[in-house]
Each structure stands twice: as structure tokens, then as C-alpha cells.
Design a protein around this motif. Structure first.
Motif, short mmCIF file in Angstrom:
data_model
loop_
_atom_site.label_atom_id
_atom_site.label_comp_id
_atom_site.label_asym_id
_atom_site.label_seq_id
_atom_site.Cartn_x
_atom_site.Cartn_y
_atom_site.Cartn_z
N GLN A 59 0.77 -1.24 -0.47
CA GLN A 59 -0.04 -0.25 -0.09
C GLN A 59 0.44 1.02 -0.21
OE1 GLN A 59 -3.30 0.07 -0.19
NE2 GLN A 59 -2.80 -1.70 -0.94
N LYS A 63 0.82 4.69 -2.87
CA LYS A 63 0.92 5.76 -2.58
C LYS A 63 1.68 6.76 -3.67
CE LYS A 63 0.74 9.08 0.95
NZ LYS A 63 1.62 10.26 0.12
N ASP A 67 1.83 9.32 -6.66
CA ASP A 67 2.60 10.56 -5.77
C ASP A 67 3.19 11.22 -7.62
OD1 ASP A 67 1.25 11.64 -3.54
OD2 ASP A 67 3.09 10.01 -1.94
N THR A 159 -8.47 3.94 0.86
CA THR A 159 -8.24 5.12 0.09
C THR A 159 -8.37 6.21 0.31
OG1 THR A 159 -8.89 5.23 -2.13
CG2 THR A 159 -10.53 4.87 -1.20
N THR A 160 -8.02 7.02 -0.47
CA THR A 160 -7.70 8.49 0.25
C THR A 160 -7.85 9.12 -0.77
OG1 THR A 160 -5.58 9.14 0.55
CG2 THR A 160 -6.45 8.17 2.40
N TYR A 161 -8.15 8.25 -1.61
CA TYR A 161 -8.73 9.10 -3.13
C TYR A 161 -9.79 9.15 -3.62
CZ TYR A 161 -2.82 8.48 -2.55
OH TYR A 161 -2.08 8.41 -2.35
#
Length: 331
Positions: A59, A63, A67, A159-161
Motif C-alpha cells: 500500500q 501511494k 504521487d 483509500t484517500t483518493y
């Protein structure tokens, strides 16, 4: 990765090849040029590494890929892939579980695949590339509807997206799953079985049925089908696991080992993608055989060792530098 150019398929083949060439295939990456681990060494190491730790590293690489722009959040593709466990397909007499107590018997579309595991896998479709970003491990006897629901629920928690679309075949289709995707702001492009008479389905092209309630207003059939045509990309990605990494069957048992197995493969794929990006070679991101030098069998890396053993003096070696310093200062 070197197995395909050397014709080797397992660790024992490397050991036999080492005896022929008298050179360790790991000479370029180990401190001891003569060291080569055996199956017991690798098994011991893997049993000491928690599957959760490898998954967390996977994970972290996801990320970093986001990026770097390798992964572009937007389109998700869901599918499964059977992983055969290292056990018999039949239960022993008098037992209610298989030799691998965590595994289950998998039947998919009428095909008996055996005892093992069947993870729910998510790929991100990013224009001309597709990259694994998440998975959840299940037994081989799981149902697609439940596996899809649980995989997506866990994914949404981590998830942060922002994601816009999720694509899947007809296996995970259910009204609950479709509404759940809408609740999370995604357009579910999931195929429907044609025998569902109580749902408002329509055949957009031959044998391709979809629930019209979940087709966004203003979308043409051509656009909808164009996006759905991305679904086979995950099957191509999954095929790499068996073709290049010999991952169809595990050499161990247990769901923890299955998580380690799949995490290691995805870690390797993302590391290769990041290496291609950082070397300025984005054309190699989707090349599973990139960054190999196996056709030379590490011969170029072995040349300095052979030169040293034959008496050649390296004037930039640490020993030579220390000798010169001692002579200069009269030590």
C-alpha cells in the motif's frame, strides 16, 4: 524473473544451474558471492514475515505510484483469481476440513479448479496502463457478490483518493452492490445476467446486458461500452502472475501464506513500475520482463571477482587505499 530466459521454473533449477556454471546467480546482489539460499532458508524467512507487513508495504508503494503519476485515481476494475493451495483436492477420510484448513474448494462457471484461495482484486486503469492497488484474500469457495462487497468496503475505508467508476463482470452483480457503489459516488459498470427478468436490463450489444437504472443520464451506449471494454485489462494483469511468477499454485498452506504470496507479486510489479519511471523509461512500466540481465547470467558482475582471484590489484579498493596511507605516513 530470470526463469524464462534461462529455462528455469523453480528454485531447485537455479541450484542445479549454479553447479554447472560454478557461479551463484545472486552474485550481483549478495554480500557473499558464493551464497545461495536453499528452499528451507526462503521458507524460514517467509514464515517470519507477517503477511500484514507485506500488504502495508504494498500500500505504501501504491501511494508512491500515485504521487509519481503512475497511478491516476479514477477507474477501478474488480476481478478475482484462483490460487491453488499446496494440498489435496479431497478431504481425508473422517475429516471435515482439507489438509489446508483455511482453504476452500473453488468452482467457477462450472469449472472445478481445486482447493485454494480466491482474492478480490482491484486494479486502477490509467490510460495506457493498469496497476494493482488493492486485494482482499478469501477462500476458494467464496461467492463473487460477497467478495466484491467486502473488498470494496475495506477499500473505501483505506483509500484517500476519489474514484469515479468501478468495472466488473456479471459475477458480483446485485442491486445492493450497485446501490452501494452509487452511495460512494461511483458509477458501477457491471454486467448483468440476461435471465434477471425483474430488473430493467437492456442488451447494449450482443450478449452484453446492463441495468439501465445505473447508466448515467447523457451517456451514450458507445461511451458506456467503451469504458466497459477496459475490463479485460485486469485479466491480462492477472495472467502475469501465473505466466511470469509461477503463482498459480502455492508451495505452502494457509491464508497468511496466500496473502504473503500475492503481496510479494504486487510489490515486485510496483517496484518495477517505479524503477521505470525514475529511470525515465515509462515505456517499461507495463513490461513484466523489464530490468533483466539474465542472458549474461551475471557474467559481467562476476568479472571483477574473477580478476581479483587471479591476482589483479584494484587500486581503488579499500585495502589498497589503506596500504598506501600506511606507506605514506610510515605506519
Amino acid at each position: 524473473m530470470t526463469s524464462h530466459q534461462l529455462g528455469l521454473q523453480e528454485l531447485q533449477g537455479y541450484r542445479k544451474n549454479e553447479q554447472v556454471h560454478e557461479i551463484s546467480p545472486l552474485v550481483c546482489i549478495t554480500h557473499d558471492p558464493e551464497f545461495f539460499p536453499n528452499a528451507a532458508d526462503l521458507s524460514y524467512i517467509l514464515t517470519k514475515i507477517p503477511g500484514e507487513a507485506l500488504f502495508e508495504f504494498f500500500q505504501l508503494l501504491v501511494k508512491e505510484c500515485v504521487d509519481c503519476g503512475i497511478i491516476v485515481p479514477g477507474i477501478l476494475i474488480w476481478d478475482g483469481q484462483f490460487i491453488r493451495s499446496n494440498c489435496n483436492n479431497n478431504k481425508e477420510k473422517g475429516k471435515i476440513k482439507y489438509n489446508d484448513p483455511d482453504a476452500g474448494y473453488c468452482r467457477h462457471n462450472g469449472i472445478r479448479k481445486g482447493v485454494g484461495y480466491d482474492p478480490g482484486i482491484l486494479y486502477a486503469h490509467c490510460f495506457n496502463r493498469w496497476v494493482p492497488i488493492y486485494f482482499k484474500m478469501f477462500t476458494g469457495s467464496r461467492a463473487d457478490i460477497r467478495a466484491f462487497r467486502e473488498t470494496m468496503n475495506e477499500f473505501f475505508q483505506t483509500t484517500t483518493y476519489e474514484w469515479e467508476i468501478v468495472i466488473a463482470d456479471s459475477g458480483p452483480y446485485s442491486l445492493q452492490n450497485m446501490k452501494n457503489m452509487q452511495h460512494h459516488g461511483l458509477v458501477p459498470i457491471i454486467r448483468v445476467r440476461k435471465h434477471l427478468k425483474t430488473h430493467p436490463i437492456r442488451e447494449l450489444k450482443k450478449d452484453f446486458y446492463f441495468n439501465t437504472d445505473f447508466i448515467p443520464v447523457g451517456w451514450s451506449d458507445e461511451l458506456f461500452l467503451k469504458i466497459y471494454s477496459f475490463r479485460p485489462m485486469i485479466e491480462q494483469g492477472n495472467s502475469y502472475n501465473n505466466t511470469y511468477y509461477n503463482a498459480y499454485r502455492m508451495n505452502t498452506r494457509g491464508i497468511e501464506a496466500a496473502i504473503r504470496n500475492r503481496s510479494l507479486i504486487y510489490i515486485l510489479e510496483l517496484l518495477k513500475a517505479l524503477t521505470a519511471y525514475k529511470l525515465g523509461r515509462p515505456d517499461l512500466i507495463m513490461k513484466p520482463t523489464a530490468f533483466e540481465n539474465s542472458r549474461y547470467f551475471n557474467f559481467r558482475m562476476w568479472l571483477p571477482v574473477m580478476a581479483r582471484d587471479s591476482g589483479y590489484i584494484f587500486f581503488n579498493s579499500s585495502e589498497e587505499i589503506r596500504r598506501r596511507i600506511k606507506n605514506y605516513h610510515g605506519l
